[in-house]
Structures are given as structure tokens and as C-alpha cells.
Motif scaffolding. Structure first.
Motif, PDB file in Angstrom:
ATOM      1  N   GLU A   1       0.871  -1.127   0.141  1.00 47.74           N
ATOM      2  CA  GLU A   1       0.091   0.096   0.063  1.00 47.74           C
ATOM      3  C   GLU A   1       0.754   1.086   0.156  1.00 47.74           C
ATOM      4  O   GLU A   1       2.058   1.131   0.794  1.00 47.74           O
ATOM      5  CB  GLU A   1      -1.069   0.092   1.303  1.00 47.74           C
ATOM      6  CG  GLU A   1      -1.857  -1.017   1.269  1.00 47.74           C
ATOM      7  CD  GLU A   1      -3.256  -0.967   0.653  1.00 47.74           C
ATOM      8  OE1 GLU A   1      -3.244   0.402  -0.092  1.00 47.74           O
ATOM      9  OE2 GLU A   1      -3.959  -1.876   0.250  1.00 47.74           O
TER      10      GLU A   1
ATOM     11  N   ASN B   1      -0.181   6.237  -6.421  1.00 47.91           N
ATOM     12  CA  ASN B   1      -1.075   5.351  -5.582  1.00 47.91           C
ATOM     13  C   ASN B   1      -0.544   3.940  -5.956  1.00 47.91           C
ATOM     14  O   ASN B   1      -0.698   3.591  -7.143  1.00 47.91           O
ATOM     15  CB  ASN B   1      -2.629   5.557  -6.130  1.00 47.91           C
ATOM     16  CG  ASN B   1      -3.010   6.759  -5.531  1.00 47.91           C
ATOM     17  OD1 ASN B   1      -3.478   6.964  -4.476  1.00 47.91           O
ATOM     18  ND2 ASN B   1      -3.333   7.650  -6.410  1.00 47.91           N
TER      19      ASN B   1
ATOM     20  N   GLN C   1      -0.996  -0.577  -4.925  1.00 42.19           N
ATOM     21  CA  GLN C   1      -1.528  -1.552  -4.216  1.00 42.19           C
ATOM     22  C   GLN C   1      -1.003  -2.709  -4.692  1.00 42.19           C
ATOM     23  O   GLN C   1      -0.656  -2.927  -6.269  1.00 42.19           O
ATOM     24  CB  GLN C   1      -3.114  -1.438  -4.474  1.00 42.19           C
ATOM     25  CG  GLN C   1      -3.633  -0.205  -3.853  1.00 42.19           C
ATOM     26  CD  GLN C   1      -5.333  -0.426  -3.927  1.00 42.19           C
ATOM     27  OE1 GLN C   1      -5.818  -0.932  -4.557  1.00 42.19           O
ATOM     28  NE2 GLN C   1      -5.928   0.212  -2.708  1.00 42.19           N
TER      29      GLN C   1
END
Length: 330
Positions: free
Chosen positions: A152, A168, A170
Motif C-alpha cells: 500500500e 497510488n 496497491q
């Protein structure tokens, strides 16, 4: 993006051949260039890359990231020093790093508590900090090697009030190996996306990787890789790789049958070339084939471009940045 130095494990992620072509850029083939035409084409490709890297390095957000990365007082998650035998590994502690840090002439000084990590820098004459980097989320999972793998990450950078640049990321880890990865870096006038998906059924599986960079509606570069993989106690290995990459006016297409290549044979380069087909194009015209061969001293193997005349020239002589990519360490 390379300029951000966001580190992703390379061992077991791409083969050496995959790294070579990650940033190069299939098309239906027109005629094959003569050697003089191919030589010109390679110089054009290098010029395109030089211009790209030059323009990217001049972007305010890239300069700001480089500045932060060079500051040992900035508690950032990615290690700035290489592994040393006997030195205890210290994982990044996001909770302990939380706080507001301000640039004080020579170092970052922790100024206040907060629920995220904030760096404020580039003060003006009035003492107002014009730029800020905010790391709002970060966590990792253990993998088969150090350091742990980021699963993350959320961050934002503003430089002189402009931007923002957002990151971002993930990922999921299964059996101590990355299983899924989705990363997006969105800048003021560009968008970089990376995706990886791995599957497993008993001792076999697949790996799919894509990388795209767009500027507005224009695609800057792309890379697509599909691979059949096998599993062992140490992780996974490649059996077959198919890839297609586009960059500027050029493209590279390739297939590598690793299952047929003898890694311990006396003629590894010959085995690799017999079971691989990697070709470079400019538009519809073939520039040449990428092959593995011994360097001038006869002791090391490296990648060469083979022209229609049969002449082979070292690929990194045309594209010097390849040496830096091949030397990337995690």
C-alpha cells in the motif's frame, strides 16, 4: 517511473532480457533496413530517449523527488544504502516516521506530530515553504528477499504550488511473492500505469505485466509481457516469454523459449539465440534483431543489434542508458 526511484524487486520479476527491452518500445513488417539505414535509425532512437530523459529530469516534480531522495534526514520508506553483510536489516516504520518535517538549511527537522508524513521544503524569503511531499499511507508484506514488498502506498507532491503529482500503489503478496500489482503515477500532464498479475496451478502458472505512459491523449510508451512460468522452492522461473513494446517511432517484439535454453551449457549465447526471436522496428521497417553475444574481450555476454548485413554492434553503444537499467539492484 525511474526518476522517482520507486523500487520494485527485479529478481524473479523480469528476466535480464525483459529489463533490456522494458523501455525500448509489434507491427507488420515492411522491408528490412540496410546497415546504413539501420545505423541512422538507432541514432534516432537514442536521440528520442535522450530528449525524453532530459525533459523529464527538468520537470519541477522530478527535481523535487531527487532532492528528497538525496537527503538522509528525510525518513522515506525506500532504502538509500545497499545491503551490507552483518548489518541488521531495519524495516521502514511508517508509524514512527509520521510527523511534519521542515527543511532547515542543511537537514529536515521534525517540527510537529501528525497522522501522515509531510516534508516541507523550498522556503521563500518570508519563511513560507513552497513545496510539500505527503506520504499518507504505506505498508509492506514479507517476500522471499529483503526489503519487504510495498503493498500500500499513497503519496502526493506539490512544487511551488503546482501539481499535484500523485502516487497510488496497491499489491498483494502470496507465498512470499507478488501476486497482483497496480501502480499509478499521475502528473500534471502525464499518466504512468503499471500492472502485474501472476497465477498458479500446482507447479505452473502465468505472469502478465503491462506498463503504459500517456501524455494527454498521446501514448508515450507501452510494454506488454505475457509469460508461462514454473514454480520451485526458490520462487518462480520463466518457461516462455512473449512481449511487445512501443516507444516513439520504434517498437520491439520478442519471444523467448527459456524452457529450451541450456543455462549451464558452454555456449549459452548460442542456445539463447536459437530459442529466441527479438526484433527491433522503426514504423513498419525492420532495423535488426537483438542477439546475445560475447563482448570484445571474449569474457562477458551482452546484447547486440544484428543488422541485415550480418554485422553485430553492441546495443548499449547506441543506447547507453541500457547499462544503467541492467545494473539496477534491489
Amino acid at each position: 517511473m525511474l526518476f522517482l526511484k520507486i523500487t520494485i524487486p527485479l529478481r524473479g520479476f523480469f528476466s535480464a532480457a525483459g529489463i533490456v527491452f522494458l523501455l525500448l518500445g509489434a507491427v507488420s513488417c515492411g522491408r528490412t533496413y540496410r546497415e546504413d539505414e539501420a545505423d541512422r535509425s538507432m541514432k534516432v532512437l537514442n536521440s528520442d530517449w535522450v530528449n525524453f530523459f532530459s525533459q523529464a529530469s527538468e520537470k519541477p516534480e522530478m527535481k523535487a523527488i531527487a532532492f528528497l531522495w538525496d537527503q538522509p534526514s528525510a525518513p522515506l520508506p525506500f532504502p538509500k544504502e545497499k545491503f551490507t553483510v552483518g548489518k541488521v536489516y531495519q524495516p521502514y516504520d511508517f508509524e514512527a516516521a509520521k510527523g511534519i518535517y521542515v527543511w532547515d538549511e542543511q537537514t529536515f527537522v521534525r517540527q510537529a506530530d501528525t497522522s501522515v508524513v509531510i516534508f516541507r521544503f523550498e522556503p521563500d524569503t518570508g519563511g513560507v515553504y513552497r513545496s510539500a511531499f505527503i506520504l499518507s499511507d504505506f505498508s509492506v508484506a514479507p517476500v522471499g528477499s529483503r526489503p519487504d514488498f510495498p503493498v500500500e502506498m499513497a503519496a502526493m507532491l506539490q512544487v511551488n504550488g503546482a501539481g499535484p503529482l500523485t502516487i497510488n500503489h496497491q499489491a498483494t503478496v502470496e507465498e512470499h511473492l507478488p501476486l497482483h500489482i497496480t501502480t499509478e503515477l499521475r502528473g500534471p500532464d502525464y499518466d504512468l500505469k503499471l500492472k502485474l498479475n501472476r497465477t498458479r496451478e500446482q507447479d505452473a502458472g502465468t505472469l502478465r505485466f503491462t506498463l503504459r505512459m500517456d501524455a494527454g491523449s498521446q501514448e508515450i510508451f507501452s510494454f506488454d509481457l505475457d509469460a508461462a512460468i514454473g514454480y520451485s522452492r526458490q520462487g518462480y522461473f520463466f518457461n516462455q516469454i512473449y512481449f511487445d513494446s512501443r516507444m516513439f517511432r520504434h517498437s520491439v517484439t520478442g519471444k523467448i523459449d527459456y524452457a529450451q535454453i541450456d543455462p549451464t551449457g558452454a555456449d549459452y549465447a548460442g542456445s539463447f539465440n536459437r530459442h529466441s526471436q527479438i526484433s527491433l522496428f522503426e514504423g513498419r521497417h525492420k532495423v535488426g534483431d537483438i542477439v546475445l553475444a560475447k563482448t570484445a574481450d571474449g569474457e562477458l555476454l551482452d546484447y547486440f543489434i544484428r543488422f541485415s548485413s550480418g554485422e553485430e554492434k553492441l546495443l548499449s553503444d547506441y543506447l547507453p542508458f541500457l547499462k544503467k537499467i541492467l545494473n539496477l539492484k534491489y
